[in-house]
Design an enzyme around this catalytic site. Structure first.
Site, PDB file in Angstrom:
ATOM      1  N   THR A 193      77.188  63.637  25.946  1.00  0.00           N
ATOM      2  CA  THR A 193      75.933  63.371  25.446  1.00  0.00           C
ATOM      3  C   THR A 193      75.178  62.994  26.636  1.00  0.00           C
ATOM      4  OG1 THR A 193      76.434  60.991  25.198  1.00  0.00           O
ATOM      5  CG2 THR A 193      76.587  62.381  23.114  1.00  0.00           C
ATOM      6  N   ILE A 235      69.798  62.078  23.675  1.00  0.00           N
ATOM      7  CA  ILE A 235      69.532  61.766  22.194  1.00  0.00           C
ATOM      8  C   ILE A 235      71.087  61.784  21.878  1.00  0.00           C
ATOM      9  CG2 ILE A 235      68.187  62.262  20.210  1.00  0.00           C
ATOM     10  CD1 ILE A 235      66.572  61.764  22.660  1.00  0.00           C
ATOM     11  N   HIS A 236      72.062  60.900  22.128  1.00  0.00           N
ATOM     12  CA  HIS A 236      73.283  61.040  21.896  1.00  0.00           C
ATOM     13  C   HIS A 236      73.854  61.441  20.496  1.00  0.00           C
ATOM     14  CE1 HIS A 236      73.824  58.457  25.536  1.00  0.00           C
ATOM     15  NE2 HIS A 236      73.023  57.650  25.139  1.00  0.00           N
ATOM     16  N   ASP A 237      73.137  60.720  19.370  1.00  0.00           N
ATOM     17  CA  ASP A 237      73.874  61.194  18.069  1.00  0.00           C
ATOM     18  C   ASP A 237      73.490  62.539  17.589  1.00  0.00           C
ATOM     19  OD1 ASP A 237      74.706  58.654  17.899  1.00  0.00           O
ATOM     20  OD2 ASP A 237      72.968  58.011  16.874  1.00  0.00           O
TER      21      ASP A 237
END
Ligand code: BDR
Ligand code: CA
Length: 307
Positions: A193, A235-237
Site C-alpha cells: 500500500t 489510499i491503503h484500503d
C-alpha cells in the site's frame, strides 16, 4: 459472473474510497457491508457507511458490528481521518435509514455467507474483530468462504508503531485468530500500500468529477496518513478492491503469518515465506496502472451518477 464480496470496514477516508470503487466495479457484487470500531467509534463508522451507500444511490445493506476489540481498548485514528472519520466532509443524513440492518454484523455475515450460491470473498479493511468473532461463533461459514482479501499488516515496519500496522495493532487477538485459520488469505499490507502513491494532481483531476469527485477530494484534503507527504498519499484500503478487479497488477508470495498479541511488538505480523503457506502476501504493484485505475474509477462513477 460477478465475484460476491462482503466488505468489513471502519470508514475512514480510504475505506470510503475502497467501498465506492467496489460498489461500481463490474467484476464485483457487494452483498453486504459490515462495520467495526477502528479509525473512529462504531457509531461514526456505521453512519459513514450508511450515508455513503445512500449518497451513491445504492441499496447494499449495512450491519453494525463490534464497537471494541476482543481484549484491548479501542485505539482510534482521528488524527488521520478526523473526528467523524470522513475529514471535514458532511453527508446529508437521513433518519432511520432502511439500509441499516437491525441484526448484528456477525449474524448478517453468517446469513449472507451461508445463503450465497457462490463461495464469498471477505474483504476486511479495518480491525479484524467481526471476522474473528464470526469464525469462532459460526465455524460452518468456512465452507462457503472463497478467500479473505484484507488490508493490514506488513512484512517490514509499521505505521502505528515501528513494527505494527494500524488494523493489526488495534485488534491483534482478532488478527491472530483469523491468520491462524487455514483459510486462503491475500494480505495487502503496508509493503504494497505504501507503494501505491496518489498525487495531489490526481486528486485535483478527480475534484472535477461531479459530486463524487467533490466528496473524495474534500475528504483527501483532510487525510493525514503517517505515510502522506505534501504531494503524495497512500489510499491503503483501495488496494484490496483493485487487487480483486485487476489482480495482474500485483506480485504475491506465499507465507505463513504469526501475529504478535502482547508487549511492545503487539500487532506485528511476522511473515515466514514458504510454498505451503495459506497467506499470499502482496509485495509488488504496477504503480502507474494503479494510479490510472484510481482516476478511471471515479470518472466512471461520475458518468454513471450523472451529477
Ligand atoms: C489502515 O489503517 C486505517 O487508518 C486505514 O483505514 C487502513 O485500513 C492503514 O494502516
Ligand atoms: Ca480502514
Amino acid at each position: 459472473m460477478k465475484t460476491p464480496i462482503i466488505i468489513d470496514t471502519d470508514p475512514g477516508i480510504d475505506d470510503v474510497i475502497a467501498i465506492t470503487a467496489a460498489l461500481f466495479a463490474e467484476e464485483l457484487d457487494v452483498k453486504l457491508i459490515t462495520t467495526v470500531g477502528g479509525n473512529v467509534g462504531i457509531e461514526n463508522t456505521t453512519n459513514n457507511a450508511v450515508n455513503l451507500v445512500d449518497f451513491l444511490g445504492k441499496d447494499t445493506p449495512v450491519a453494525k458490528g463490534a464497537d471494541q476489540p476482543l481484549l484491548n481498548k479501542l485505539v482510534s485514528a482521528t488524527k488521520v481521518h478526523g473526528e467523524s472519520g470522513v475529514g471535514g466532509y458532511h453527508f446529508e443524513t437521513k433518519e432511520d435509514s432502511v439500509l441499516l440492518s437491525s441484526k448484528h454484523a456477525v449474524e448478517e455475515l453468517r446469513d449472507a455467507i451461508l445463503h450465497s450460491n457462490e463461495p464469498v470473498t471477505l474483504v476486511p479493511i479495518g480491525p479484524l474483530t467481526n471476522i474473528a468473532l464470526l469464525l469462532k461463533m459460526y465455524p460452518e461459514v468456512k465452507r462457503n468462504i472463497k478467500e479473505i482479501v484484507l488490508m493490514g499488516g506488513a512484512v517490514k515496519g509499521g505505521n502505528r508503531t515501528p513494527v505494527a500496522e494500524f488494523n493489526m495493532f488495534v485488534d491483534p487477538h482478532a488478527a491472530k485468530i483469523v491468520f491462524d485459520e487455514r483459510i486462503n488469505i491475500v494480505m495487502c499490507g503496508l509493503d504494497v500500500t505504501l507503494q501505491t502513491r496518489i498525487s495531489t494532481d490526481d486528486v485535483k483531476e478527480i475534484e472535477g468529477y461531479g459530486k463524487v469527485g467533490e466528496m473524495v477530494s474534500q475528504m483527501l484534503s483532510y487525510y493525514d496518513s503517517p505515510s502522506s507527504t505534501e504531494t503524495e498519499m497512500s489510499i491503503h484500503d483501495l488496494c484490496t478492491i483493485i487487487y480483486l478487479t485487476r489482480p495482474e497488477l500485483f506480485g504475491l508470495k506465499r507465507a505463513t503469518v504469526n501475529v504478535v498479541t502482547e508487549g511492545e511488538a503487539s500487532g506485528c505480523t511476522i511473515t515466514h515465506y514458504n510454498e505451503e503457506g495459506h497467506v499470499q502476501v502482496v509485495l509488488d504493484v504496477d504503480v502507474e496502472e494503479f494510479r490510472r485505475e484510481f482516476i478511471a474509477t471515479f470518472k466512471k462513477v461520475h458518468e454513471i451518477l450523472g451529477n
